[in-house]
Design a protein around this motif. Structure first.
Motif, PDB file in Angstrom:
ATOM      1  N   VAL A   5      -5.820 -59.949  49.148  1.00  0.00           N
ATOM      2  CA  VAL A   5      -5.492 -59.220  50.514  1.00  0.00           C
ATOM      3  C   VAL A   5      -7.052 -58.332  50.886  1.00  0.00           C
ATOM      4  CG1 VAL A   5      -4.331 -57.770  52.072  1.00  0.00           C
ATOM      5  CG2 VAL A   5      -3.033 -59.299  50.384  1.00  0.00           C
ATOM      6  N   LEU A   6      -7.474 -58.653  52.001  1.00  0.00           N
ATOM      7  CA  LEU A   6      -8.848 -58.010  51.933  1.00  0.00           C
ATOM      8  C   LEU A   6      -8.791 -56.531  52.797  1.00  0.00           C
ATOM      9  CD1 LEU A   6     -10.992 -61.254  53.090  1.00  0.00           C
ATOM     10  CD2 LEU A   6     -10.906 -59.672  50.967  1.00  0.00           C
ATOM     11  N   SER A   7      -7.697 -56.887  53.755  1.00  0.00           N
ATOM     12  CA  SER A   7      -7.430 -55.411  54.466  1.00  0.00           C
ATOM     13  C   SER A   7      -6.067 -55.666  55.310  1.00  0.00           C
ATOM     14  CB  SER A   7      -8.514 -55.063  55.519  1.00  0.00           C
ATOM     15  OG  SER A   7      -8.435 -56.204  56.667  1.00  0.00           O
ATOM     16  N   PHE A   8      -5.552 -54.433  55.504  1.00  0.00           N
ATOM     17  CA  PHE A   8      -4.204 -54.527  56.218  1.00  0.00           C
ATOM     18  C   PHE A   8      -3.841 -53.293  57.166  1.00  0.00           C
ATOM     19  CE2 PHE A   8      -3.085 -53.201  52.013  1.00  0.00           C
ATOM     20  CZ  PHE A   8      -2.123 -52.199  52.184  1.00  0.00           C
ATOM     21  N   ASP A   9      -3.248 -53.303  58.337  1.00  0.00           N
ATOM     22  CA  ASP A   9      -2.550 -52.118  58.833  1.00  0.00           C
ATOM     23  C   ASP A   9      -1.614 -52.591  59.653  1.00  0.00           C
ATOM     24  OD1 ASP A   9      -3.665 -53.087  61.232  1.00  0.00           O
ATOM     25  OD2 ASP A   9      -5.499 -51.490  61.026  1.00  0.00           O
ATOM     26  N   GLU A  10      -0.808 -51.836  60.368  1.00  0.00           N
ATOM     27  CA  GLU A  10       0.289 -52.402  61.463  1.00  0.00           C
ATOM     28  C   GLU A  10      -0.305 -53.416  62.147  1.00  0.00           C
ATOM     29  OE1 GLU A  10       2.367 -49.105  62.790  1.00  0.00           O
ATOM     30  OE2 GLU A  10       3.185 -48.665  60.919  1.00  0.00           O
ATOM     31  N   GLU A  11      -1.355 -53.429  62.578  1.00  0.00           N
ATOM     32  CA  GLU A  11      -1.855 -54.357  63.923  1.00  0.00           C
ATOM     33  C   GLU A  11      -2.526 -55.550  63.389  1.00  0.00           C
ATOM     34  OE1 GLU A  11      -3.961 -51.978  66.277  1.00  0.00           O
ATOM     35  OE2 GLU A  11      -2.209 -50.884  66.964  1.00  0.00           O
ATOM     36  N   GLY A  12      -3.007 -55.589  62.041  1.00  0.00           N
ATOM     37  CA  GLY A  12      -3.748 -56.892  61.325  1.00  0.00           C
ATOM     38  C   GLY A  12      -3.824 -56.895  59.969  1.00  0.00           C
ATOM     39  N   ILE A  13      -3.841 -58.027  59.634  1.00  0.00           N
ATOM     40  CA  ILE A  13      -3.725 -58.211  58.077  1.00  0.00           C
ATOM     41  C   ILE A  13      -4.786 -59.451  57.767  1.00  0.00           C
ATOM     42  CG2 ILE A  13      -2.548 -58.898  56.069  1.00  0.00           C
ATOM     43  CD1 ILE A  13      -0.092 -57.935  57.112  1.00  0.00           C
ATOM     44  N   MET A  14      -5.871 -59.409  57.141  1.00  0.00           N
ATOM     45  CA  MET A  14      -6.644 -60.354  56.739  1.00  0.00           C
ATOM     46  C   MET A  14      -6.578 -60.615  54.999  1.00  0.00           C
ATOM     47  SD  MET A  14     -10.685 -60.830  57.155  1.00  0.00           S
ATOM     48  CE  MET A  14     -10.550 -61.889  58.640  1.00  0.00           C
ATOM     49  N   MET A  15      -6.624 -62.005  54.816  1.00  0.00           N
ATOM     50  CA  MET A  15      -6.520 -62.423  53.510  1.00  0.00           C
ATOM     51  C   MET A  15      -7.269 -63.515  53.257  1.00  0.00           C
ATOM     52  SD  MET A  15      -2.481 -63.564  53.607  1.00  0.00           S
ATOM     53  CE  MET A  15      -2.055 -62.255  54.636  1.00  0.00           C
ATOM     54  N   GLU A  16      -7.852 -63.631  51.744  1.00  0.00           N
ATOM     55  CA  GLU A  16      -8.429 -65.113  51.572  1.00  0.00           C
ATOM     56  C   GLU A  16      -7.376 -65.920  50.950  1.00  0.00           C
ATOM     57  OE1 GLU A  16     -11.998 -66.322  48.504  1.00  0.00           O
ATOM     58  OE2 GLU A  16     -11.657 -64.170  48.484  1.00  0.00           O
ATOM     59  N   THR A  17      -7.298 -67.018  51.410  1.00  0.00           N
ATOM     60  CA  THR A  17      -6.443 -68.012  50.786  1.00  0.00           C
ATOM     61  C   THR A  17      -7.289 -69.229  50.334  1.00  0.00           C
ATOM     62  OG1 THR A  17      -6.245 -69.531  52.929  1.00  0.00           O
ATOM     63  CG2 THR A  17      -4.985 -67.228  52.872  1.00  0.00           C
ATOM     64  N   THR A  18      -6.429 -70.117  49.591  1.00  0.00           N
ATOM     65  CA  THR A  18      -7.241 -71.383  49.226  1.00  0.00           C
ATOM     66  C   THR A  18      -7.807 -72.102  50.218  1.00  0.00           C
ATOM     67  OG1 THR A  18      -4.917 -72.547  49.022  1.00  0.00           O
ATOM     68  CG2 THR A  18      -5.923 -71.477  46.941  1.00  0.00           C
ATOM     69  N   CYS A  19      -7.473 -71.937  51.422  1.00  0.00           N
ATOM     70  CA  CYS A  19      -7.773 -72.829  52.744  1.00  0.00           C
ATOM     71  C   CYS A  19      -8.818 -71.953  53.540  1.00  0.00           C
ATOM     72  CB  CYS A  19      -6.680 -73.323  53.520  1.00  0.00           C
ATOM     73  SG  CYS A  19      -5.727 -74.429  52.842  1.00  0.00           S
ATOM     74  N   GLY A  20      -9.335 -71.008  53.283  1.00  0.00           N
ATOM     75  CA  GLY A  20     -10.237 -70.046  53.832  1.00  0.00           C
ATOM     76  C   GLY A  20      -9.455 -68.678  54.168  1.00  0.00           C
ATOM     77  N   LEU A  21     -10.349 -67.914  55.221  1.00  0.00           N
ATOM     78  CA  LEU A  21      -9.953 -66.510  55.251  1.00  0.00           C
ATOM     79  C   LEU A  21      -8.645 -66.744  56.535  1.00  0.00           C
ATOM     80  CD1 LEU A  21     -13.278 -64.708  55.799  1.00  0.00           C
ATOM     81  CD2 LEU A  21     -11.744 -64.800  53.948  1.00  0.00           C
ATOM     82  N   LEU A  22      -7.637 -65.830  56.430  1.00  0.00           N
ATOM     83  CA  LEU A  22      -6.693 -66.039  57.318  1.00  0.00           C
ATOM     84  C   LEU A  22      -6.416 -64.533  57.852  1.00  0.00           C
ATOM     85  CD1 LEU A  22      -3.962 -67.306  58.343  1.00  0.00           C
ATOM     86  CD2 LEU A  22      -3.009 -66.769  56.305  1.00  0.00           C
ATOM     87  N   MET A  23      -6.284 -64.470  59.308  1.00  0.00           N
ATOM     88  CA  MET A  23      -5.948 -63.019  60.073  1.00  0.00           C
ATOM     89  C   MET A  23      -4.718 -63.251  60.679  1.00  0.00           C
ATOM     90  SD  MET A  23      -7.268 -60.471  60.740  1.00  0.00           S
ATOM     91  CE  MET A  23      -6.927 -59.014  61.974  1.00  0.00           C
ATOM     92  N   LEU A  24      -3.975 -62.293  60.562  1.00  0.00           N
ATOM     93  CA  LEU A  24      -2.698 -62.381  61.142  1.00  0.00           C
ATOM     94  C   LEU A  24      -2.821 -60.905  62.102  1.00  0.00           C
ATOM     95  CD1 LEU A  24      -1.836 -63.648  58.380  1.00  0.00           C
ATOM     96  CD2 LEU A  24       0.405 -63.261  59.344  1.00  0.00           C
ATOM     97  N   LYS A  25      -2.523 -61.090  63.319  1.00  0.00           N
ATOM     98  CA  LYS A  25      -2.470 -60.033  64.449  1.00  0.00           C
ATOM     99  C   LYS A  25      -0.974 -59.607  64.840  1.00  0.00           C
ATOM    100  CE  LYS A  25      -7.378 -59.802  65.695  1.00  0.00           C
ATOM    101  NZ  LYS A  25      -8.140 -59.805  66.686  1.00  0.00           N
ATOM    102  N   GLY A  26      -0.895 -58.555  65.153  1.00  0.00           N
ATOM    103  CA  GLY A  26       0.526 -58.066  65.729  1.00  0.00           C
ATOM    104  C   GLY A  26       0.713 -56.641  65.750  1.00  0.00           C
ATOM    105  N   ALA A  27       2.251 -56.190  65.678  1.00  0.00           N
ATOM    106  CA  ALA A  27       2.614 -54.835  65.738  1.00  0.00           C
ATOM    107  C   ALA A  27       3.564 -54.735  64.885  1.00  0.00           C
ATOM    108  CB  ALA A  27       3.015 -54.672  67.194  1.00  0.00           C
ATOM    109  N   GLY A  28       3.304 -53.560  64.263  1.00  0.00           N
ATOM    110  CA  GLY A  28       4.562 -53.126  63.140  1.00  0.00           C
ATOM    111  C   GLY A  28       4.547 -53.734  61.762  1.00  0.00           C
ATOM    112  N   MET A  29       3.520 -54.501  61.533  1.00  0.00           N
ATOM    113  CA  MET A  29       3.321 -55.544  60.366  1.00  0.00           C
ATOM    114  C   MET A  29       3.382 -54.588  59.055  1.00  0.00           C
ATOM    115  SD  MET A  29       1.159 -58.756  61.574  1.00  0.00           S
ATOM    116  CE  MET A  29      -0.332 -57.980  61.402  1.00  0.00           C
ATOM    117  N   HIS A  30       4.311 -55.032  58.215  1.00  0.00           N
ATOM    118  CA  HIS A  30       3.911 -54.538  56.833  1.00  0.00           C
ATOM    119  C   HIS A  30       4.140 -55.507  55.806  1.00  0.00           C
ATOM    120  CE1 HIS A  30       8.165 -53.986  57.325  1.00  0.00           C
ATOM    121  NE2 HIS A  30       8.244 -54.123  55.880  1.00  0.00           N
ATOM    122  N   ILE A  31       3.236 -55.460  54.573  1.00  0.00           N
ATOM    123  CA  ILE A  31       3.760 -56.234  53.610  1.00  0.00           C
ATOM    124  C   ILE A  31       4.788 -56.025  52.750  1.00  0.00           C
ATOM    125  CG2 ILE A  31       2.551 -57.246  51.537  1.00  0.00           C
ATOM    126  CD1 ILE A  31      -0.098 -56.651  52.515  1.00  0.00           C
TER     127      ILE A  31
END
Length: 93
Positions: free
Chosen positions: A29-55
């Motif tokens: 997991v490269l970075s995260f906050d309530e509006e975006g989470i970026m992670m490295e996966t076996t298929c490339g970089l993955l970015m999720l955007k939204g609101a009120g997000m938490h791991i």
């Protein structure tokens, strides 16, 4: 650490009602906050955007992540490890 990444090979993504996402094949997991989470996966970089997000669950040994919150977008990038910082800057504008 390279051995751990080799054990995680299968990438999966399962979303329920745009409120919960289970992701497999996560290397880091490269970075995260309530509006975006970026992670490295076996298929490339993955970015999720939204609101009120938490791991809700993070198990990097198994490569599993569970994210709760309102998911607005999911984006993949084939960026390399050297390109992480420039991609992060563009995605979090």
């Amino acid at each position: 650490m390279a051995e751990e990444k080799k054990r995680i090979s299968r990438h999966t993504l399962n979303m329920e009602e745009r409120e919960k996402v289970r992701i497999g094949g996560v290397l880091e997991v490269l970075s995260f906050d309530e509006e975006g989470i970026m992670m490295e996966t076996t298929c490339g970089l993955l970015m999720l955007k939204g609101a009120g997000m938490h791991i809700g669950k993070l198990d990097l040994d198994a490569g599993d992540v569970v994210i709760d919150g309102s998911i607005d977008s999911i984006t993949y990038s084939d960026g390399t490890l050297a390109e992480k910082h420039s991609i992060l800057g563009k995605l979090f504008r």
